[in-house]
Design a protein around this motif. Structure first.
Motif, PDB file in Angstrom:
ATOM      1  N   VAL A  43      59.298  13.435  34.112  1.00  0.00           N
ATOM      2  CA  VAL A  43      59.074  13.576  35.552  1.00  0.00           C
ATOM      3  C   VAL A  43      57.635  13.197  35.884  1.00  0.00           C
ATOM      4  N   GLY A  44      56.695  13.575  35.026  1.00  0.00           N
ATOM      5  CA  GLY A  44      55.295  13.191  35.225  1.00  0.00           C
ATOM      6  C   GLY A  44      55.113  11.685  35.194  1.00  0.00           C
ATOM      7  N   ARG A  45      55.796  11.044  34.278  1.00  0.00           N
ATOM      8  CA  ARG A  45      55.722   9.581  34.195  1.00  0.00           C
ATOM      9  C   ARG A  45      56.341   8.945  35.441  1.00  0.00           C
ATOM     10  N   ALA A  46      57.444   9.509  35.932  1.00  0.00           N
ATOM     11  CA  ALA A  46      58.063   8.997  37.156  1.00  0.00           C
ATOM     12  C   ALA A  46      57.119   9.189  38.346  1.00  0.00           C
ATOM     13  N   ALA A  47      56.404  10.308  38.377  1.00  0.00           N
ATOM     14  CA  ALA A  47      55.452  10.574  39.466  1.00  0.00           C
ATOM     15  C   ALA A  47      54.335   9.545  39.482  1.00  0.00           C
ATOM     16  N   GLU A  48      53.901   9.108  38.307  1.00  0.00           N
ATOM     17  CA  GLU A  48      52.825   8.117  38.227  1.00  0.00           C
ATOM     18  C   GLU A  48      53.219   6.797  38.860  1.00  0.00           C
ATOM     19  N   THR A  49      54.499   6.452  38.774  1.00  0.00           N
ATOM     20  CA  THR A  49      54.952   5.154  39.272  1.00  0.00           C
ATOM     21  C   THR A  49      55.635   5.241  40.635  1.00  0.00           C
ATOM     22  N   ALA A  50      55.902   6.450  41.118  1.00  0.00           N
ATOM     23  CA  ALA A  50      56.580   6.627  42.403  1.00  0.00           C
ATOM     24  C   ALA A  50      55.640   6.288  43.552  1.00  0.00           C
ATOM     25  N   PRO A  51      56.187   6.005  44.716  1.00  0.00           N
ATOM     26  CA  PRO A  51      55.335   5.782  45.891  1.00  0.00           C
ATOM     27  C   PRO A  51      54.471   7.011  46.165  1.00  0.00           C
ATOM     28  N   GLU A  52      53.350   6.775  46.778  1.00  0.00           N
ATOM     29  CA  GLU A  52      52.370   7.838  47.054  1.00  0.00           C
ATOM     30  C   GLU A  52      52.996   9.028  47.773  1.00  0.00           C
ATOM     31  N   ALA A  53      53.896   8.773  48.708  1.00  0.00           N
ATOM     32  CA  ALA A  53      54.511   9.850  49.500  1.00  0.00           C
ATOM     33  C   ALA A  53      55.337  10.809  48.644  1.00  0.00           C
ATOM     34  N   ASP A  54      55.796  10.352  47.500  1.00  0.00           N
ATOM     35  CA  ASP A  54      56.668  11.175  46.656  1.00  0.00           C
ATOM     36  C   ASP A  54      55.947  11.826  45.482  1.00  0.00           C
ATOM     37  N   ARG A  55      54.736  11.421  45.212  1.00  0.00           N
ATOM     38  CA  ARG A  55      54.031  11.905  44.018  1.00  0.00           C
ATOM     39  C   ARG A  55      53.800  13.408  44.017  1.00  0.00           C
ATOM     40  N   THR A  56      53.357  13.948  45.137  1.00  0.00           N
ATOM     41  CA  THR A  56      53.043  15.382  45.190  1.00  0.00           C
ATOM     42  C   THR A  56      54.265  16.225  44.843  1.00  0.00           C
ATOM     43  N   GLY A  57      55.401  15.882  45.405  1.00  0.00           N
ATOM     44  CA  GLY A  57      56.626  16.624  45.118  1.00  0.00           C
ATOM     45  C   GLY A  57      57.043  16.523  43.667  1.00  0.00           C
ATOM     46  N   LEU A  58      56.899  15.344  43.093  1.00  0.00           N
ATOM     47  CA  LEU A  58      57.273  15.161  41.689  1.00  0.00           C
ATOM     48  C   LEU A  58      56.307  15.887  40.756  1.00  0.00           C
ATOM     49  N   ILE A  59      55.027  15.895  41.113  1.00  0.00           N
ATOM     50  CA  ILE A  59      54.045  16.629  40.303  1.00  0.00           C
ATOM     51  C   ILE A  59      54.326  18.135  40.380  1.00  0.00           C
ATOM     52  N   GLU A  60      54.731  18.597  41.554  1.00  0.00           N
ATOM     53  CA  GLU A  60      55.104  20.010  41.704  1.00  0.00           C
ATOM     54  C   GLU A  60      56.333  20.336  40.847  1.00  0.00           C
ATOM     55  N   LEU A  61      57.313  19.443  40.838  1.00  0.00           N
ATOM     56  CA  LEU A  61      58.501  19.616  40.009  1.00  0.00           C
ATOM     57  C   LEU A  61      58.110  19.672  38.536  1.00  0.00           C
ATOM     58  N   GLN A  62      57.223  18.797  38.131  1.00  0.00           N
ATOM     59  CA  GLN A  62      56.742  18.777  36.749  1.00  0.00           C
ATOM     60  C   GLN A  62      56.071  20.109  36.399  1.00  0.00           C
ATOM     61  N   ALA A  63      55.270  20.638  37.307  1.00  0.00           N
ATOM     62  CA  ALA A  63      54.573  21.904  37.061  1.00  0.00           C
ATOM     63  C   ALA A  63      55.562  23.059  36.910  1.00  0.00           C
ATOM     64  N   HIS A  64      56.614  23.067  37.713  1.00  0.00           N
ATOM     65  CA  HIS A  64      57.626  24.132  37.590  1.00  0.00           C
ATOM     66  C   HIS A  64      58.353  24.027  36.252  1.00  0.00           C
ATOM     67  N   LEU A  65      58.662  22.816  35.827  1.00  0.00           N
ATOM     68  CA  LEU A  65      59.330  22.641  34.528  1.00  0.00           C
ATOM     69  C   LEU A  65      58.439  23.135  33.389  1.00  0.00           C
ATOM     70  N   ALA A  66      57.155  22.824  33.467  1.00  0.00           N
ATOM     71  CA  ALA A  66      56.219  23.283  32.432  1.00  0.00           C
ATOM     72  C   ALA A  66      56.097  24.806  32.455  1.00  0.00           C
ATOM     73  N   SER A  67      56.108  25.394  33.636  1.00  0.00           N
ATOM     74  CA  SER A  67      56.024  26.849  33.756  1.00  0.00           C
ATOM     75  C   SER A  67      57.259  27.529  33.173  1.00  0.00           C
ATOM     76  N   ILE A  68      58.434  26.980  33.487  1.00  0.00           N
ATOM     77  CA  ILE A  68      59.675  27.539  32.926  1.00  0.00           C
ATOM     78  C   ILE A  68      59.633  27.452  31.413  1.00  0.00           C
ATOM     79  N   ARG A  69      59.152  26.340  30.889  1.00  0.00           N
ATOM     80  CA  ARG A  69      59.053  26.170  29.433  1.00  0.00           C
ATOM     81  C   ARG A  69      58.187  27.266  28.820  1.00  0.00           C
ATOM     82  N   GLU A  70      57.021  27.490  29.388  1.00  0.00           N
ATOM     83  CA  GLU A  70      56.119  28.512  28.847  1.00  0.00           C
ATOM     84  C   GLU A  70      56.749  29.896  28.894  1.00  0.00           C
ATOM     85  N   GLN A  71      57.447  30.183  29.979  1.00  0.00           N
ATOM     86  CA  GLN A  71      58.079  31.492  30.108  1.00  0.00           C
ATOM     87  C   GLN A  71      59.230  31.655  29.124  1.00  0.00           C
ATOM     88  N   VAL A  72      60.012  30.611  28.916  1.00  0.00           N
ATOM     89  CA  VAL A  72      61.128  30.673  27.969  1.00  0.00           C
ATOM     90  C   VAL A  72      60.606  30.861  26.547  1.00  0.00           C
TER      91      VAL A  72
END
Length: 158
Positions: A43-72
């Protein structure tokens, strides 16, 4: 004598046999951790190549996935909260995110307007993953609150 010697030597338990809770093995948690790490990376790699308008949302999604991983990884009970998402929905979600990012880079002209419903779908993914992240965190709060209440009761008793 050789076989008796083998029985005396303690064997190292494989992760699949090491149970962390009533229905969660160390192998389950390890597999989930690897899947979530890979999903966050993609998802982070997709955020790097996505249009600027979509990057923030994808980076937020990436952060939630990383947080879930740490909690699990920290608490097997969190794995049970997120298990269905990790095993069933996560792979498809990541493929959709990657597909959107690739399409959004290529689309031009009048077809740009067709991206709006897809963006809404990504927002729905982000909201769902955020809810799972909060559920894992809530599980941690509930366990900690119970421990503190039990300790406070013991202190008052003593």
């Amino acid at each position: 004598a050789y076989f008796a010697f083998l029985l005396v030597i303690a064997r190292r338990m494989p992760l699949s046999e090491l149970m962390l809770s009533d229905r969660v093995s160390a192998a389950d948690v390890d597999t989930a951790g690897r899947a979530l790490a890979e999903a966050a990376r993609r998802v982070g790699r997709a955020a790097e190549t996505a249009p600027e308008a979509d990057r923030t949302g994808l980076i937020e999604l990436q952060a939630h996935l990383a947080s879930i991983r740490e909690q699990v990884l920290a608490d097997p009970a969190d794995y049970r909260s997120a298990q269905r998402f990790i095993t069933s929905y996560l792979p498809r979600m990541v493929e959709s995110v990657e597909g959107f990012a690739a399409l959004a880079r290529r689309v031009q002209g009048p077809d740009v307007s067709r991206l709006a419903p897809l963006r809404d779908g990504l927002a729905t993914y982000r909201e769902a993953v955020a809810r799972i992240d909060r559920a894992c965190l809530e599980n941690d709060f509930t366990a900690l609150e119970a421990e503190i209440d039990a300790l406070a009761f013991q202190v008052r008793r003593g």
